[in-house]
Scaffold this motif. Structure first.
Motif, PDB file in Angstrom:
ATOM      1  N   PHE A  74      -3.927 -40.759 -63.728  1.00 36.59           N
ATOM      2  CA  PHE A  74      -5.094 -39.892 -63.917  1.00 36.59           C
ATOM      3  C   PHE A  74      -6.171 -40.204 -62.872  1.00 36.59           C
ATOM      4  O   PHE A  74      -6.795 -39.288 -62.319  1.00 36.59           O
ATOM      5  CB  PHE A  74      -5.660 -39.991 -65.339  1.00 36.59           C
ATOM      6  N   ALA A  75      -6.358 -41.488 -62.586  1.00 35.89           N
ATOM      7  CA  ALA A  75      -7.337 -41.859 -61.537  1.00 35.89           C
ATOM      8  C   ALA A  75      -6.926 -41.223 -60.205  1.00 35.89           C
ATOM      9  O   ALA A  75      -7.781 -40.744 -59.446  1.00 35.89           O
ATOM     10  CB  ALA A  75      -7.426 -43.379 -61.422  1.00 35.89           C
ATOM     11  N   ALA A  76      -5.625 -41.186 -59.929  1.00 35.42           N
ATOM     12  CA  ALA A  76      -5.149 -40.560 -58.684  1.00 35.42           C
ATOM     13  C   ALA A  76      -5.391 -39.046 -58.716  1.00 35.42           C
ATOM     14  O   ALA A  76      -5.767 -38.451 -57.691  1.00 35.42           O
ATOM     15  CB  ALA A  76      -3.663 -40.871 -58.475  1.00 35.42           C
ATOM     16  N   ILE A  77      -5.187 -38.424 -59.890  1.00 37.12           N
ATOM     17  CA  ILE A  77      -5.455 -36.985 -60.020  1.00 37.12           C
ATOM     18  C   ILE A  77      -6.897 -36.672 -59.599  1.00 37.12           C
ATOM     19  O   ILE A  77      -7.167 -35.693 -58.897  1.00 37.12           O
ATOM     20  CB  ILE A  77      -5.217 -36.516 -61.486  1.00 37.12           C
ATOM     21  N   CYS A  78      -7.801 -37.552 -60.016  1.00 37.11           N
ATOM     22  CA  CYS A  78      -9.232 -37.318 -59.730  1.00 37.11           C
ATOM     23  C   CYS A  78      -9.527 -37.333 -58.230  1.00 37.11           C
ATOM     24  O   CYS A  78     -10.584 -36.873 -57.802  1.00 37.11           O
ATOM     25  CB  CYS A  78     -10.092 -38.347 -60.454  1.00 37.11           C
ATOM     26  N   GLU A  79      -8.621 -37.859 -57.425  1.00 35.44           N
ATOM     27  CA  GLU A  79      -8.804 -37.903 -55.968  1.00 35.44           C
ATOM     28  C   GLU A  79      -8.152 -36.706 -55.268  1.00 35.44           C
ATOM     29  O   GLU A  79      -8.269 -36.552 -54.059  1.00 35.44           O
ATOM     30  CB  GLU A  79      -8.127 -39.153 -55.397  1.00 35.44           C
ATOM     31  N   LEU A  80      -7.370 -35.919 -56.001  1.00 34.72           N
ATOM     32  CA  LEU A  80      -6.594 -34.847 -55.359  1.00 34.72           C
ATOM     33  C   LEU A  80      -7.488 -33.721 -54.849  1.00 34.72           C
ATOM     34  O   LEU A  80      -8.476 -33.383 -55.513  1.00 34.72           O
ATOM     35  CB  LEU A  80      -5.601 -34.243 -56.367  1.00 34.72           C
ATOM     36  N   PRO A  81      -7.125 -33.113 -53.728  1.00 32.99           N
ATOM     37  CA  PRO A  81      -7.941 -31.986 -53.249  1.00 32.99           C
ATOM     38  C   PRO A  81      -8.004 -30.841 -54.263  1.00 32.99           C
ATOM     39  O   PRO A  81      -9.038 -30.209 -54.427  1.00 32.99           O
ATOM     40  CB  PRO A  81      -7.227 -31.542 -51.961  1.00 32.99           C
ATOM     41  N   GLU A  82      -6.906 -30.601 -54.989  1.00 33.31           N
ATOM     42  CA  GLU A  82      -6.893 -29.465 -55.935  1.00 33.31           C
ATOM     43  C   GLU A  82      -7.712 -29.734 -57.201  1.00 33.31           C
ATOM     44  O   GLU A  82      -8.186 -28.811 -57.842  1.00 33.31           O
ATOM     45  CB  GLU A  82      -5.453 -29.131 -56.385  1.00 33.31           C
ATOM     46  N   TYR A  83      -7.845 -31.018 -57.575  1.00 33.30           N
ATOM     47  CA  TYR A  83      -8.517 -31.333 -58.844  1.00 33.30           C
ATOM     48  C   TYR A  83     -10.023 -31.485 -58.577  1.00 33.30           C
ATOM     49  O   TYR A  83     -10.530 -32.575 -58.317  1.00 33.30           O
ATOM     50  CB  TYR A  83      -7.923 -32.596 -59.483  1.00 33.30           C
ATOM     51  N   TYR A  84     -10.707 -30.351 -58.648  1.00 32.80           N
ATOM     52  CA  TYR A  84     -12.128 -30.272 -58.277  1.00 32.80           C
ATOM     53  C   TYR A  84     -13.083 -30.881 -59.333  1.00 32.80           C
ATOM     54  O   TYR A  84     -14.227 -31.228 -58.989  1.00 32.80           O
ATOM     55  CB  TYR A  84     -12.506 -28.772 -58.046  1.00 32.80           C
ATOM     56  N   PRO A  85     -12.717 -30.997 -60.656  1.00 32.46           N
ATOM     57  CA  PRO A  85     -13.755 -31.352 -61.635  1.00 32.46           C
ATOM     58  C   PRO A  85     -14.500 -32.665 -61.324  1.00 32.46           C
ATOM     59  O   PRO A  85     -15.734 -32.695 -61.380  1.00 32.46           O
ATOM     60  CB  PRO A  85     -12.996 -31.458 -62.969  1.00 32.46           C
ATOM     61  N   THR A  86     -13.754 -33.711 -60.980  1.00 35.22           N
ATOM     62  CA  THR A  86     -14.402 -35.024 -60.810  1.00 35.22           C
ATOM     63  C   THR A  86     -15.445 -34.979 -59.696  1.00 35.22           C
ATOM     64  O   THR A  86     -16.588 -35.394 -59.877  1.00 35.22           O
ATOM     65  CB  THR A  86     -13.341 -36.099 -60.487  1.00 35.22           C
ATOM     66  N   ALA A 133      -1.362 -28.289 -61.153  1.00 38.99           N
ATOM     67  CA  ALA A 133       0.006 -28.326 -60.595  1.00 38.99           C
ATOM     68  C   ALA A 133      -0.151 -28.554 -59.094  1.00 38.99           C
ATOM     69  O   ALA A 133       0.075 -27.662 -58.292  1.00 38.99           O
ATOM     70  CB  ALA A 133       0.730 -27.022 -60.894  1.00 38.99           C
ATOM     71  N   ASP A 134      -0.582 -29.758 -58.734  1.00 34.40           N
ATOM     72  CA  ASP A 134      -0.924 -30.083 -57.345  1.00 34.40           C
ATOM     73  C   ASP A 134       0.326 -30.201 -56.477  1.00 34.40           C
ATOM     74  O   ASP A 134       1.431 -30.460 -56.975  1.00 34.40           O
ATOM     75  CB  ASP A 134      -1.711 -31.402 -57.305  1.00 34.40           C
ATOM     76  N   ALA A 135       0.119 -30.024 -55.189  1.00 33.99           N
ATOM     77  CA  ALA A 135       1.247 -30.004 -54.243  1.00 33.99           C
ATOM     78  C   ALA A 135       1.961 -31.353 -54.173  1.00 33.99           C
ATOM     79  O   ALA A 135       3.182 -31.403 -53.996  1.00 33.99           O
ATOM     80  CB  ALA A 135       0.730 -29.609 -52.856  1.00 33.99           C
ATOM     81  N   LEU A 136       1.217 -32.446 -54.327  1.00 35.06           N
ATOM     82  CA  LEU A 136       1.853 -33.768 -54.242  1.00 35.06           C
ATOM     83  C   LEU A 136       2.691 -34.106 -55.478  1.00 35.06           C
ATOM     84  O   LEU A 136       3.515 -35.018 -55.449  1.00 35.06           O
ATOM     85  CB  LEU A 136       0.766 -34.846 -54.126  1.00 35.06           C
ATOM     86  N   ALA A 177       2.345 -33.743 -62.172  1.00 35.77           N
ATOM     87  CA  ALA A 177       3.698 -33.708 -62.742  1.00 35.77           C
ATOM     88  C   ALA A 177       4.108 -35.125 -63.166  1.00 35.77           C
ATOM     89  O   ALA A 177       4.651 -35.327 -64.260  1.00 35.77           O
ATOM     90  CB  ALA A 177       4.679 -33.140 -61.721  1.00 35.77           C
ATOM     91  N   ALA A 178       3.827 -36.105 -62.311  1.00 34.69           N
ATOM     92  CA  ALA A 178       4.176 -37.498 -62.649  1.00 34.69           C
ATOM     93  C   ALA A 178       3.399 -37.965 -63.874  1.00 34.69           C
ATOM     94  O   ALA A 178       3.936 -38.641 -64.762  1.00 34.69           O
ATOM     95  CB  ALA A 178       3.891 -38.407 -61.450  1.00 34.69           C
ATOM     96  N   PHE A 179       2.122 -37.583 -63.930  1.00 32.02           N
ATOM     97  CA  PHE A 179       1.249 -37.933 -65.069  1.00 32.02           C
ATOM     98  C   PHE A 179       1.843 -37.370 -66.369  1.00 32.02           C
ATOM     99  O   PHE A 179       1.930 -38.070 -67.384  1.00 32.02           O
ATOM    100  CB  PHE A 179      -0.128 -37.336 -64.764  1.00 32.02           C
ATOM    101  N   ASN A 180       2.296 -36.122 -66.314  1.00 29.51           N
ATOM    102  CA  ASN A 180       2.851 -35.471 -67.493  1.00 29.51           C
ATOM    103  C   ASN A 180       4.210 -36.100 -67.863  1.00 29.51           C
ATOM    104  O   ASN A 180       4.462 -36.464 -69.007  1.00 29.51           O
ATOM    105  CB  ASN A 180       2.984 -33.967 -67.197  1.00 29.51           C
TER     106      ASN A 180
END
Ligand code: AVI
Length: 330
Positions: free
Chosen positions: A54-66, A217-220, A224-227
Motif C-alpha cells: 500500500f505504501a508503494a501504491i501511494c507513490e504510483l503516478p496513477e494513484y493521485y489521492p496521497t 489498476a496501475d501499469a506496474l 494487483a499485487a496488493f490485492n
C-alpha cells in the motif's frame, strides 16, 4: 490492558488493547468466502507485506489521492490551522508511520497527540521515534481497532478532541457505515454534555472514470499485487490453499454506485479448502475484496451533518480531485 508510561519526556506512552482473536477472524472470513457473492473485509489486505505494497501504491503516478491530499495540506495549512485552532487533542486514526500528522504539529501545536493503529508494533516504533523529535508534545500511542466501538482510554484528554482521518479511508466504508462511524467520532467529542472539537478528514471526489480506473489498476501491477497478496494472508490466517496464479486482479469504477470495486477473479476453476470450509470457484467467479466510495463535495458534507458535525470548511486542489474538510462537532 498493558500500559507503559514514563516520566522521561523522550518516551511516548503506549496502550495496547487490540489482540487478534483467531477464532473470530476465521469465522468471519469463512462466512464471507461461503457467501453467494464471496467477499472479504478490506482490513485483510494489510498484513506486513500488504502494508508495504500500500505504501508503494501511494507513490504510483496513477494513484493521485496521497499526493493530491498532501498538496492541499501544504497549500492551505495556514487556513486549515486557523479553522482548527491550536492546543487540540489530536487523535490520528490509522496513523501508520505518523508522518501525515507530524506535518501539522508546527501549525496546530497539539496539547496531546494520540496515534491509533491496529499494527501495534509498527506504531510503537513510529511514535517512539516521533517523541524524540517532538519531546514537548505529550504522546500516547494506542494499539486499537477503531472500526468498532470508539472506546478511548481515560488517558486520552477529553478537551478539544480533533479526529484526524486522512487518505480518504472513509471511502472504504459504505455510506450508512460511514455515517455510523462518524457518529461514533462525534460522540467521542462530548465533554460534560456539550460538544467540543471536531474532525479533519480527507475525501476522494468523483471524477472521470478513466482516471479512477487507472488509479486502481496501475501499469506496474502494484495494486494487483496488493490485492493478490490478500490470498497469501488468507492462506496464513485460515490455513487455506489459495494458489495465487489461479487468480487475477479486477478493479473498476461503478458510476451508479459511485465506488471503485476491487475483486479477485478466478482465471480457471479452483477448489479452495481451508480450516472450517471449502468452495469451488468456477472460472470468472469473483471474491469482492474492497469498495472505495467517491463523493461529491455536497454529498460528503451532508454525511457529516447527518453524523452531528457542522460549520464545515473545505479545501480542494485545482482540479477538484480531492477534498480536505474541517468540521466542528455541533
Ligand atoms: C486505504 N484506502 C483509502 C485505499 C483506497 O484508495 O481506497 C486503499 C486502496 N486500495 C487500492 N488502492 C488503494
Amino acid at each position: 490492558m498493558p500500559i507503559s508510561t514514563s516520566s522521561e519526556s523522550f518516551q511516548a506512552a503506549f496502550i495496547q488493547s487490540y489482540k487478534q482473536d483467531g477464532d473470530a477472524v476465521r469465522a468471519e472470513l469463512s462466512m464471507g468466502l461461503l457467501a453467494p457473492q464471496a467477499m472479504t473485509s478490506p482490513k485483510y489486505l494489510y498484513d506486513a507485506l500488504g502494508s508495504r505494497l500500500f505504501a508503494a501504491i501511494c507513490e504510483l503516478p496513477e494513484y493521485y489521492p496521497t499526493r493530491t491530499e498532501a498538496a492541499i495540506f501544504a497549500d492551505h495549512l495556514p487556513e486549515i490551522a486557523q479553522s482548527v485552532g491550536t492546543g487540540a487533542t489530536l487523535i490520528d486514526l490509522g496513523a501508520g508511520n505518523c508522518a501525515k500528522a507530524a506535518r501539522l504539529f508546527e501549525s496546530l501545536q497539539p496539547s496531546q497527540y494520540v496515534p491509533i493503529d491496529i499494527s501495534v508494533d509498527f506504531l510503537r516504533d513510529a511514535v517512539g521515534l516521533l517523541k524524540q523529535q517532538y519531546p514537548e508534545i505529550e504522546m500516547l500511542g494506542l494499539g486499537l481497532d477503531f472500526s468498532g466501538a470508539m472506546i478511548l482510554p481515560q488517558a486520552v484528554q477529553r478537551r478539544q478532541r480533533l479526529f484526524f482521518y486522512p487518505g480518504s479511508s472513509i471511502g472504504n466504508f459504505n455510506p450508512p457505515q460511514a455515517v455510523e462511524f462518524l457518529r461514533r467520532l462525534r460522540e467521542a467529542c462530548e465533554v460534560d454534555g456539550h460538544a467540543e472539537g471536531g474532525l479533519l478528514i480527507g475525501v476522494d471526489l468523483i471524477k472521470d472514470k478513466a482516471i479512477l480506473d487507472a488509479a486502481y489498476a496501475d501499469a506496474l501491477g502494484v495494486t494487483a499485487a496488493f490485492n493478490l497478496n490478500l490470498l497469501s494472508h488468507l492462506n496464513n490466517l485460515l490455513g487455506a490453499n489459495f494458489y495465487l496464479r489461479d487468480w487475477r486482479h479486477r478493479a473498476f469504477f461503478d458510476v451508479e454506485r459511485s465506488r471503485i470495486e476491487m475483486h479477485l477473479e478466478a482465471r480457471r476453476g479452483a477448489t479452495v479448502i481451508w480450516k472450517g470450509g471449502q468452495r469451488h470457484f468456477v472460472e470468472g467467479e469473483r471474491i469482492h475484496t474492497e469498495n472505495s466510495y467517491k463523493y461529491t463535495q455536497d454529498g460528503f458534507i451532508k454525511l457529516l451533518e447527518q453524523a452531528g458535525f457542522g460549520r464545515v470548511s473545505t479545501w480542494t486542489d485545482r482540479r477538484n480531485w480531492f477534498m480536505v474538510c474541517h468540521a466542528h462537532a455541533v
